[in-house]
Motif scaffolding. Structure first.
Motif, PDB file in Angstrom:
ATOM      1  N   THR A   1       0.836  -1.195   0.000  1.00 14.02           N
ATOM      2  CA  THR A   1       0.000   0.000   0.000  1.00 14.02           C
ATOM      3  C   THR A   1       0.875   1.250   0.000  1.00 14.02           C
ATOM      4  OG1 THR A   1      -1.920   1.041   1.075  1.00 14.02           O
ATOM      5  CG2 THR A   1      -0.170   0.258   2.513  1.00 14.02           C
ATOM      6  N   PRO A   2       0.423   2.322  -0.666  1.00 16.74           N
ATOM      7  CA  PRO A   2       1.169   3.574  -0.580  1.00 16.74           C
ATOM      8  C   PRO A   2       1.223   4.065   0.867  1.00 16.74           C
ATOM      9  CG  PRO A   2      -0.388   3.635  -2.402  1.00 16.74           C
ATOM     10  CD  PRO A   2      -0.713   2.403  -1.609  1.00 16.74           C
ATOM     11  N   LEU A   3       2.390   4.567   1.264  1.00 11.67           N
ATOM     12  CA  LEU A   3       2.544   5.153   2.589  1.00 11.67           C
ATOM     13  C   LEU A   3       2.221   6.640   2.477  1.00 11.67           C
ATOM     14  CD1 LEU A   3       3.478   5.103   5.558  1.00 11.67           C
ATOM     15  CD2 LEU A   3       5.812   5.493   4.720  1.00 11.67           C
ATOM     16  N   GLU A   4       1.146   7.049   3.113  1.00  8.02           N
ATOM     17  CA  GLU A   4       0.723   8.444   3.078  1.00  8.02           C
ATOM     18  C   GLU A   4       0.924   9.075   4.456  1.00  8.02           C
ATOM     19  OE1 GLU A   4      -3.278   8.128   1.763  1.00  8.02           O
ATOM     20  OE2 GLU A   4      -2.725   7.703  -0.324  1.00  8.02           O
ATOM     21  N   ARG A   5       1.031  10.385   4.486  1.00  2.92           N
ATOM     22  CA  ARG A   5       1.338  11.064   5.743  1.00  2.92           C
ATOM     23  C   ARG A   5       0.262  10.823   6.795  1.00  2.92           C
ATOM     24  NH1 ARG A   5       2.227  15.630   8.853  1.00  2.92           N
ATOM     25  NH2 ARG A   5       4.459  15.977   9.207  1.00  2.92           N
ATOM     26  N   GLY A   6      -0.982  10.700   6.355  1.00  2.00           N
ATOM     27  CA  GLY A   6      -2.061  10.477   7.300  1.00  2.00           C
ATOM     28  C   GLY A   6      -1.992   9.129   7.996  1.00  2.00           C
ATOM     29  N   MET A   7      -1.278   8.182   7.411  1.00  3.14           N
ATOM     30  CA  MET A   7      -1.146   6.863   8.027  1.00  3.14           C
ATOM     31  C   MET A   7      -0.194   6.910   9.213  1.00  3.14           C
ATOM     32  SD  MET A   7      -0.796   4.484   4.622  1.00  3.14           S
ATOM     33  CE  MET A   7      -0.295   3.052   5.595  1.00  3.14           C
ATOM     34  N   ASP A   8       0.932   7.612   9.034  1.00  7.68           N
ATOM     35  CA  ASP A   8       1.963   7.706  10.070  1.00  7.68           C
ATOM     36  C   ASP A   8       2.880   8.861   9.696  1.00  7.68           C
ATOM     37  OD1 ASP A   8       4.262   7.442  11.663  1.00  7.68           O
ATOM     38  OD2 ASP A   8       3.991   5.285  11.855  1.00  7.68           O
ATOM     39  N   ALA A   9       2.639  10.013  10.278  1.00  6.70           N
ATOM     40  CA  ALA A   9       3.374  11.219   9.907  1.00  6.70           C
ATOM     41  C   ALA A   9       4.869  11.088  10.195  1.00  6.70           C
ATOM     42  CB  ALA A   9       2.806  12.424  10.651  1.00  6.70           C
ATOM     43  N   THR A  10       5.209  10.450  11.302  1.00  2.00           N
ATOM     44  CA  THR A  10       6.620  10.308  11.663  1.00  2.00           C
ATOM     45  C   THR A  10       7.372   9.466  10.634  1.00  2.00           C
ATOM     46  OG1 THR A  10       6.113  10.510  14.027  1.00  2.00           O
ATOM     47  CG2 THR A  10       8.223   9.486  13.434  1.00  2.00           C
ATOM     48  N   LEU A  11       6.805   8.330  10.271  1.00  2.00           N
ATOM     49  CA  LEU A  11       7.447   7.473   9.278  1.00  2.00           C
ATOM     50  C   LEU A  11       7.480   8.148   7.915  1.00  2.00           C
ATOM     51  CD1 LEU A  11       8.730   4.833   8.424  1.00  2.00           C
ATOM     52  CD2 LEU A  11       6.440   3.854   8.177  1.00  2.00           C
ATOM     53  N   PHE A  12       6.412   8.848   7.560  1.00  6.10           N
ATOM     54  CA  PHE A  12       6.370   9.554   6.281  1.00  6.10           C
ATOM     55  C   PHE A  12       7.476  10.605   6.211  1.00  6.10           C
ATOM     56  CE2 PHE A  12       5.035  12.836   3.344  1.00  6.10           C
ATOM     57  CZ  PHE A  12       4.505  12.121   2.271  1.00  6.10           C
ATOM     58  N   ASP A  13       7.642  11.374   7.278  1.00  7.03           N
ATOM     59  CA  ASP A  13       8.686  12.401   7.296  1.00  7.03           C
ATOM     60  C   ASP A  13      10.081  11.774   7.260  1.00  7.03           C
ATOM     61  OD1 ASP A  13       6.722  14.315   7.379  1.00  7.03           O
ATOM     62  OD2 ASP A  13       6.901  14.690   9.538  1.00  7.03           O
ATOM     63  N   MET A  14      10.235  10.631   7.918  1.00  6.13           N
ATOM     64  CA  MET A  14      11.509   9.922   7.885  1.00  6.13           C
ATOM     65  C   MET A  14      11.847   9.493   6.464  1.00  6.13           C
ATOM     66  SD  MET A  14      12.486   6.419   9.927  1.00  6.13           S
ATOM     67  CE  MET A  14      11.866   7.143  11.446  1.00  6.13           C
ATOM     68  N   MET A  15      10.876   8.928   5.768  1.00  2.00           N
ATOM     69  CA  MET A  15      11.098   8.490   4.396  1.00  2.00           C
ATOM     70  C   MET A  15      11.374   9.682   3.483  1.00  2.00           C
ATOM     71  SD  MET A  15      11.002   5.229   4.597  1.00  2.00           S
ATOM     72  CE  MET A  15      10.754   4.598   2.936  1.00  2.00           C
ATOM     73  N   SER A  16      10.713  10.795   3.744  1.00  5.07           N
ATOM     74  CA  SER A  16      10.955  12.006   2.948  1.00  5.07           C
ATOM     75  C   SER A  16      12.397  12.485   3.101  1.00  5.07           C
ATOM     76  CB  SER A  16       9.996  13.119   3.373  1.00  5.07           C
ATOM     77  OG  SER A  16       8.651  12.753   3.142  1.00  5.07           O
ATOM     78  N   ALA A  17      12.909  12.441   4.332  1.00  8.73           N
ATOM     79  CA  ALA A  17      14.288  12.861   4.578  1.00  8.73           C
ATOM     80  C   ALA A  17      15.271  11.938   3.867  1.00  8.73           C
ATOM     81  CB  ALA A  17      14.568  12.871   6.082  1.00  8.73           C
TER      82      ALA A  17
END
Length: 275
Positions: free
Chosen positions: A122-138
């Motif tokens: 499944t796509p990881l979206e910010r609404g699912m887990d903001a911390t993990l999403f921001d980590m992946m963005s970095a």
């Protein structure tokens, strides 16, 4: 040791071994400080003709994976739960993937998501887990994603160290990986120094499946590896890996790969000849 190609003699689970070289598949080890939460990094890239597509099938290791993707891909970030059959995706156009394959203890260290509730892909979206999403963005913004992943995951691990139960899950998977013929139940529990109930609970909480399912998947990955050896005999594989008989291996393999071992070998031989 740094980044290196994934070889057909390794347990990658790729059901078309020729795709390893074609897609420049490679491993990269995590920093030692996060080795209890990250198993490995892997990466692939592709550039297909406009009229070409490839159905990629992988009998994945029993692990949760988060990935950064670009090009003709479903989403920039994906999360893949532990699957009971082969992972399948149709590859088109051009693209790249940098993936983080977690240890059983890994998800809890970097995310608030629960293993048992994760879909296959499944796509990881910010609404699912903001911390993990921001980590992946970095990590995605870095020139060297593996080095950046080491850094941000180390920070997350320091904030949420693995629990005793999660480390037990690591030990169970390590034991099953080393001794593919291992039996579950009391023998496995004794090897890791825990009760059968504790083993069951540790794997359910980290991977969303029990020891029999985890052991089965690891043994099937070894079947895939051995089927890549020229002139291999399925009956010899069955004996060597502790199957009750050849028919048991065939049923088990077909249940997750969708084809018999014999057909699998023939199809791969044909693809290697370009047929």
């Amino acid at each position: 040791m740094g980044e290196r190609p994934i070889d057909v003699t390794e347990r990658s689970g790729v059901l078309v071994p020729s795709n390893l070289e074609r897609f420049a598949a490679r491993w990269s080890p995590p920093a030692g400080s996060i080795a209890d939460v990250v198993d490995t990094y892997w990466a692939v890239e592709w550039n297909l003709a406009s009229n070409e597509q490839v159905t990629q099938r992988i009998l994945e290791f029993p692990a949760i994976t988060v990935s950064i993707e670009s090009g003709d891909v479903p989403a920039p970030f994906m999360i893949t739960g532990v699957q009971r059959s082969a992972w399948v995706r149709t590859i088109r156009g051009t693209g790249t993937v940098f993936a983080i394959r977690l240890r059983p203890a890994g998800l809890a260290a970097i995310s608030s998501l629960t293993a048992s509730n994760l879909p296959a892909q499944t796509p990881l979206e910010r609404g699912m887990d903001a911390t993990l999403f921001d980590m992946m963005s970095a990590i995605a913004e870095a020139e060297d994603p593996a080095t950046r992943a080491d850094e941000v995951i180390a920070e997350a691990r320091a904030a949420t160290p693995p629990s005793h139960e999660h480390l037990l899950a690591n030990a169970v998977v390590d034991t099953l990986s080393r001794t593919v013929r291992s039996r579950t139940g009391s023998r496995l529990a004794a090897e890791v120094g825990a009760s059968e109930r504790a083993v069951q609970r540790a794997l359910q909480s980290t991977l969303g499946m029990g020891p029999k399912a985890v052991a089965r998947r690891i043994r099937l990955q070894e079947v895939v590896r051995q089927l890549s050896i020229p002139g291999v005999d399925v009956s010899d594989i069955a004996v060597g890996l502790g199957y009750a008989d050849q028919a048991h291996l065939i049923r088990d393999f077909r249940g997750v790969a969708g084809v018999t071992p014999g057909r699998y070998v023939r199809e791969n031989s044909s693809s290697e000849r370009g047929g």
